[in-house]
Design a protein around this motif. Structure first.
Motif, PDB file in Angstrom:
ATOM      1  N   UNK A 180       0.834  -1.205   0.000  1.00  0.00           N
ATOM      2  CA  UNK A 180       0.000   0.000   0.000  1.00  0.00           C
ATOM      3  C   UNK A 180       0.872   1.258   0.000  1.00  0.00           C
ATOM      4  N   UNK A 181       1.906   1.255   0.793  1.00  0.00           N
ATOM      5  CA  UNK A 181       2.818   2.400   0.854  1.00  0.00           C
ATOM      6  C   UNK A 181       3.503   2.607  -0.494  1.00  0.00           C
ATOM      7  N   UNK A 182       3.957   1.525  -1.101  1.00  0.00           N
ATOM      8  CA  UNK A 182       4.627   1.615  -2.403  1.00  0.00           C
ATOM      9  C   UNK A 182       3.661   2.142  -3.457  1.00  0.00           C
ATOM     10  N   UNK A 183       2.425   1.686  -3.413  1.00  0.00           N
ATOM     11  CA  UNK A 183       1.414   2.157  -4.363  1.00  0.00           C
ATOM     12  C   UNK A 183       1.194   3.667  -4.230  1.00  0.00           C
ATOM     13  N   UNK A 184       1.112   4.166  -3.022  1.00  0.00           N
ATOM     14  CA  UNK A 184       0.925   5.601  -2.794  1.00  0.00           C
ATOM     15  C   UNK A 184       2.128   6.404  -3.298  1.00  0.00           C
ATOM     16  N   UNK A 185       3.319   5.873  -3.102  1.00  0.00           N
ATOM     17  CA  UNK A 185       4.523   6.560  -3.576  1.00  0.00           C
ATOM     18  C   UNK A 185       4.524   6.638  -5.095  1.00  0.00           C
ATOM     19  N   UNK A 186       4.136   5.557  -5.755  1.00  0.00           N
ATOM     20  CA  UNK A 186       4.105   5.559  -7.221  1.00  0.00           C
ATOM     21  C   UNK A 186       3.059   6.539  -7.746  1.00  0.00           C
ATOM     22  N   UNK A 187       1.918   6.634  -7.069  1.00  0.00           N
ATOM     23  CA  UNK A 187       0.901   7.600  -7.485  1.00  0.00           C
ATOM     24  C   UNK A 187       1.409   9.026  -7.347  1.00  0.00           C
ATOM     25  N   UNK A 188       2.100   9.315  -6.270  1.00  0.00           N
ATOM     26  CA  UNK A 188       2.613  10.667  -6.084  1.00  0.00           C
ATOM     27  C   UNK A 188       3.712  10.980  -7.105  1.00  0.00           C
ATOM     28  N   UNK A 189       4.458   9.959  -7.535  1.00  0.00           N
ATOM     29  CA  UNK A 189       5.471  10.175  -8.570  1.00  0.00           C
ATOM     30  C   UNK A 189       4.827  10.607  -9.880  1.00  0.00           C
ATOM     31  N   UNK A 190       3.707   9.970 -10.275  1.00  0.00           N
ATOM     32  CA  UNK A 190       3.006  10.358 -11.503  1.00  0.00           C
ATOM     33  C   UNK A 190       2.450  11.765 -11.378  1.00  0.00           C
ATOM     34  N   UNK A 191       1.993  12.128 -10.181  1.00  0.00           N
ATOM     35  CA  UNK A 191       1.480  13.478  -9.978  1.00  0.00           C
ATOM     36  C   UNK A 191       2.599  14.508 -10.142  1.00  0.00           C
ATOM     37  N   UNK A 192       3.762  14.222  -9.583  1.00  0.00           N
ATOM     38  CA  UNK A 192       4.911  15.116  -9.748  1.00  0.00           C
ATOM     39  C   UNK A 192       5.312  15.206 -11.208  1.00  0.00           C
ATOM     40  N   UNK A 193       5.304  14.060 -11.883  1.00  0.00           N
ATOM     41  CA  UNK A 193       5.653  14.030 -13.297  1.00  0.00           C
ATOM     42  C   UNK A 193       4.693  14.905 -14.108  1.00  0.00           C
ATOM     43  N   UNK A 194       3.399  14.846 -13.784  1.00  0.00           N
ATOM     44  CA  UNK A 194       2.410  15.668 -14.485  1.00  0.00           C
ATOM     45  C   UNK A 194       2.663  17.152 -14.249  1.00  0.00           C
ATOM     46  N   UNK A 195       2.933  17.540 -13.005  1.00  0.00           N
ATOM     47  CA  UNK A 195       3.168  18.955 -12.708  1.00  0.00           C
ATOM     48  C   UNK A 195       4.434  19.463 -13.403  1.00  0.00           C
ATOM     49  N   UNK A 196       5.456  18.640 -13.446  1.00  0.00           N
ATOM     50  CA  UNK A 196       6.679  19.024 -14.163  1.00  0.00           C
ATOM     51  C   UNK A 196       6.385  19.194 -15.645  1.00  0.00           C
TER      52      UNK A 196
END
Length: 155
Positions: free
Chosen positions: A44-60
């Motif tokens: 679950x923790x890893x899944x949340x980290x991966x989701x936040x990575x895609x969000x950062x990627x989108x903002x960049x």
């Protein structure tokens, strides 16, 4: 009269587990179960980290696209591409969705801006340009720019 009695023959070897072997097997099974439960909790923790990575990627991506198109004028949207005109260099800049990537094509050059994208939708709504992207992990993001006198500003 014959008596039926059960007696162990001390000369025969019986195959079986000893008490130490059983305890060792139970110990190993308990360790495997503990490790398995720890993996499930961390998934679950890893899944949340991966989701936040895609969000950062989108903002960049949005910030980079805004900088890439600074000073350019919006022309039109054709299917899976946006066309901007660079008045300084007198040529068109394409922002295009192709093969799971959003790319910038400028003067024959090819620059990937965003990868691992499943689908992208470019739309012009009134005085806005809207980009909606769905990543391969089903996350969706959107951004829009207002079209003001040929320049774009993020809203």
């Amino acid at each position: 009269m014959v008596k039926n009695s059960f007696s162990l023959n001390k000369n025969k070897n019986y195959a079986g587990f000893t008490l130490i072997e059983c305890l060792l097997a139970l110990f190993l099974l308990s360790i495997i179960c503990l490790l398995f439960s720890a993996v499930i909790k961390n998934a679950k923790v890893v899944s949340e980290v991966l989701k936040s990575e895609k969000e950062k990627e989108w903002h960049i991506f949005v910030i980079q696209l805004e900088n890439e198109l600074a000073g350019c004028q919006f022309k039109e949207i054709q299917g899976n591409k946006m066309i901007y005109e660079n008045p300084k260099k007198e040529r068109n800049i394409l922002i295009e969705y192709k093969l799971g990537k959003i790319i910038k094509v400028d003067n024959g050059g090819y620059q990937p801006l965003l990868i691992d994208v499943r689908e992208v939708d470019f739309k012009k709504e009134d005085d806005f340009v809207v980009i909606r992207a769905v990543f391969k992990n089903e996350q969706q993001y959107s951004a829009r720019w207002s079209i003001i006198k040929g320049n774009e500003e993020e809203v």
